[in-house]
Design a protein around this motif. Structure first.
Motif, mmCIF file in Angstrom:
data_model
loop_
_atom_site.group_PDB
_atom_site.id
_atom_site.type_symbol
_atom_site.label_atom_id
_atom_site.label_comp_id
_atom_site.label_asym_id
_atom_site.label_seq_id
_atom_site.Cartn_x
_atom_site.Cartn_y
_atom_site.Cartn_z
ATOM 1 N N MET A 187 0.829 -1.210 0.000
ATOM 2 C CA MET A 187 0.000 0.000 0.000
ATOM 3 C C MET A 187 0.863 1.260 0.000
ATOM 4 S SD MET A 187 -3.232 -0.900 2.482
ATOM 5 C CE MET A 187 -4.530 -1.995 1.921
ATOM 6 N N ALA A 188 1.943 1.233 0.777
ATOM 7 C CA ALA A 188 2.847 2.376 0.803
ATOM 8 C C ALA A 188 3.512 2.554 -0.563
ATOM 9 C CB ALA A 188 3.907 2.185 1.884
ATOM 10 N N GLU A 189 3.878 1.442 -1.171
ATOM 11 C CA GLU A 189 4.475 1.495 -2.512
ATOM 12 C C GLU A 189 3.483 2.055 -3.525
ATOM 13 O OE1 GLU A 189 6.732 -2.013 -4.083
ATOM 14 O OE2 GLU A 189 5.178 -1.899 -5.646
ATOM 15 N N TYR A 190 2.240 1.610 -3.424
ATOM 16 C CA TYR A 190 1.170 2.109 -4.310
ATOM 17 C C TYR A 190 1.039 3.621 -4.194
ATOM 18 C CZ TYR A 190 -3.740 3.460 -5.100
ATOM 19 O OH TYR A 190 -4.893 4.118 -5.464
ATOM 20 N N VAL A 191 1.007 4.143 -2.982
ATOM 21 C CA VAL A 191 0.890 5.591 -2.776
ATOM 22 C C VAL A 191 2.092 6.311 -3.373
ATOM 23 C CG1 VAL A 191 0.841 7.428 -1.050
ATOM 24 C CG2 VAL A 191 -0.558 5.380 -0.731
ATOM 25 N N ALA A 192 3.292 5.772 -3.140
ATOM 26 C CA ALA A 192 4.506 6.409 -3.646
ATOM 27 C C ALA A 192 4.534 6.418 -5.174
ATOM 28 C CB ALA A 192 5.739 5.693 -3.099
ATOM 29 N N VAL A 193 4.160 5.295 -5.781
ATOM 30 C CA VAL A 193 4.240 5.169 -7.235
ATOM 31 C C VAL A 193 3.174 5.995 -7.936
ATOM 32 C CG1 VAL A 193 3.954 3.554 -9.166
ATOM 33 C CG2 VAL A 193 5.354 2.913 -7.190
ATOM 34 N N PHE A 203 0.816 8.223 -6.598
ATOM 35 C CA PHE A 203 0.506 9.565 -6.119
ATOM 36 C C PHE A 203 1.769 10.405 -5.981
ATOM 37 C CE2 PHE A 203 -3.075 6.973 -5.084
ATOM 38 C CZ PHE A 203 -4.174 7.804 -5.208
ATOM 39 N N GLY A 204 2.810 9.815 -5.414
ATOM 40 C CA GLY A 204 4.050 10.549 -5.254
ATOM 41 C C GLY A 204 4.679 10.948 -6.572
ATOM 42 N N LEU A 205 4.773 9.990 -7.507
ATOM 43 C CA LEU A 205 5.383 10.303 -8.798
ATOM 44 C C LEU A 205 4.523 11.262 -9.613
ATOM 45 C CD1 LEU A 205 6.859 6.843 -9.907
ATOM 46 C CD2 LEU A 205 8.026 8.792 -8.844
ATOM 47 N N ALA A 206 3.201 11.107 -9.514
ATOM 48 C CA ALA A 206 2.314 12.026 -10.234
ATOM 49 C C ALA A 206 2.459 13.446 -9.707
ATOM 50 C CB ALA A 206 0.864 11.566 -10.108
ATOM 51 N N LEU A 207 2.548 13.577 -8.401
ATOM 52 C CA LEU A 207 2.727 14.897 -7.795
ATOM 53 C C LEU A 207 4.078 15.480 -8.174
ATOM 54 C CD1 LEU A 207 1.535 17.049 -5.944
ATOM 55 C CD2 LEU A 207 2.540 15.839 -3.997
ATOM 56 N N LEU A 208 5.107 14.642 -8.197
ATOM 57 C CA LEU A 208 6.439 15.104 -8.590
ATOM 58 C C LEU A 208 6.437 15.605 -10.029
ATOM 59 C CD1 LEU A 208 9.358 15.283 -7.495
ATOM 60 C CD2 LEU A 208 9.766 13.044 -8.554
ATOM 61 N N TYR A 209 5.776 14.861 -10.904
ATOM 62 C CA TYR A 209 5.661 15.286 -12.298
ATOM 63 C C TYR A 209 4.918 16.614 -12.392
ATOM 64 C CZ TYR A 209 4.606 15.117 -17.303
ATOM 65 O OH TYR A 209 4.512 15.424 -18.637
ATOM 66 N N PHE A 210 3.847 16.753 -11.620
ATOM 67 C CA PHE A 210 3.055 17.983 -11.629
ATOM 68 C C PHE A 210 3.907 19.179 -11.209
ATOM 69 C CE2 PHE A 210 0.405 20.997 -9.199
ATOM 70 C CZ PHE A 210 -0.464 21.405 -10.195
ATOM 71 N N LEU A 211 4.757 18.982 -10.213
ATOM 72 C CA LEU A 211 5.564 20.078 -9.681
ATOM 73 C C LEU A 211 6.761 20.419 -10.573
ATOM 74 C CD1 LEU A 211 5.602 19.095 -5.896
ATOM 75 C CD2 LEU A 211 4.254 20.902 -6.988
ATOM 76 N N ALA A 216 -8.836 5.692 -8.250
ATOM 77 C CA ALA A 216 -8.238 6.808 -7.509
ATOM 78 C C ALA A 216 -6.900 7.209 -8.105
ATOM 79 C CB ALA A 216 -8.066 6.423 -6.042
ATOM 80 N N ALA A 217 -6.072 6.217 -8.419
ATOM 81 C CA ALA A 217 -4.763 6.511 -9.006
ATOM 82 C C ALA A 217 -4.910 7.148 -10.379
ATOM 83 C CB ALA A 217 -3.945 5.225 -9.100
#
Length: 210
Positions: free
Chosen positions: A11-17, A19-27, A146-147
């Motif tokens: 689940m933590a990996e799912y959030v990182a992959v 949501f985290g990467l999408a947010l990083l791309y957005f920024l 959600a992803a």
């Protein structure tokens, strides 16, 4: 069955992959074309899936699982609703893309399913289901939706996120029922082509602001 620790890690990996990467791309890369990234991620997903002991390789296609009648019936109803909404809220945008830029519109209709839809389905359906369904169980469709919705923050509009989450639920459900990436991709392509054709494309390209 998996252990609680393994479930928490996944689940933590799912959030990182997703949501985290999408947010990083957005920024860091908002305003650039996501197509190269999608192609890389799609290729990485294929590499993973072909090495996975739990993945049925027939799911990458499974043509016999495509049921056109329910797909087209729901799409037709959605098309009527989309046309009505655009006609009321954005009358100037209704069919503006094919009317004003027919060649570009035709190019999008041809290349969008190949360069965008299938890579997305590889990542958000085939890879996500195979990798994380053990952790999410009956909530895997929701996790996929959600992803898929969240990654559309790259377009800078809450409308794209909401519409994509709804579409993601539909495509994930189709994939879950058929185990056919072809069926999910066909449905995804139909709705994407509809969005660009009727006048909602402003929410699915960089620079949209709402």
């Amino acid at each position: 069955m998996i252990t609680s620790r393994r479930r928490a890690v996944l689940m933590a990996e799912y959030v990182a992959v997703f949501f985290g990467l999408a947010l990083l791309y957005f920024l860091l890369a908002r305003g650039t074309s996501p197509i190269p990234v999608l192609l890389v991620l799609g290729g990485a997903s294929v590499w993973y899936l072909l090495r996975s002991e739990t993945f049925d390789r027939k799911s990458l296609w499974r043509r016999e699982a495509v049921r056109w009648r329910p797909i087209l019936a729901l799409w037709a109803l959605s098309a009527v609703a989309a046309i009505a909404v655009v006609a009321v809220l954005f009358p100037a945008q209704l069919f503006a893309f094919p009317r004003e830029q027919p060649l570009l519109w035709l190019a999008v209709m041809v290349f969008y399913p190949l360069l965008s839809v299938y890579p997305q389905e590889l990542v958000f359906r085939a890879f996500l289901f195979d990798r994380y369904s053990a952790a999410f169980g009956t909530w895997t469709v929701a996790a996929s939706a959600a992803a898929f919705g969240f990654v559309h923050i790259v377009f800078g509009s809450w409308v794209s996120v909401v519409l994509s989450a709804a579409g993601g639920w539909l495509f994930a459900t189709r994939y879950q029922r058929t185990r056919s990436l072809l069926a999910a991709s066909i449905e995804h392509a139909l709705y994407g082509m509809l969005v660009f054709t009727v006048g909602l494309g402003q929410y699915f390209f960089h620079g949209a602001q709402t």
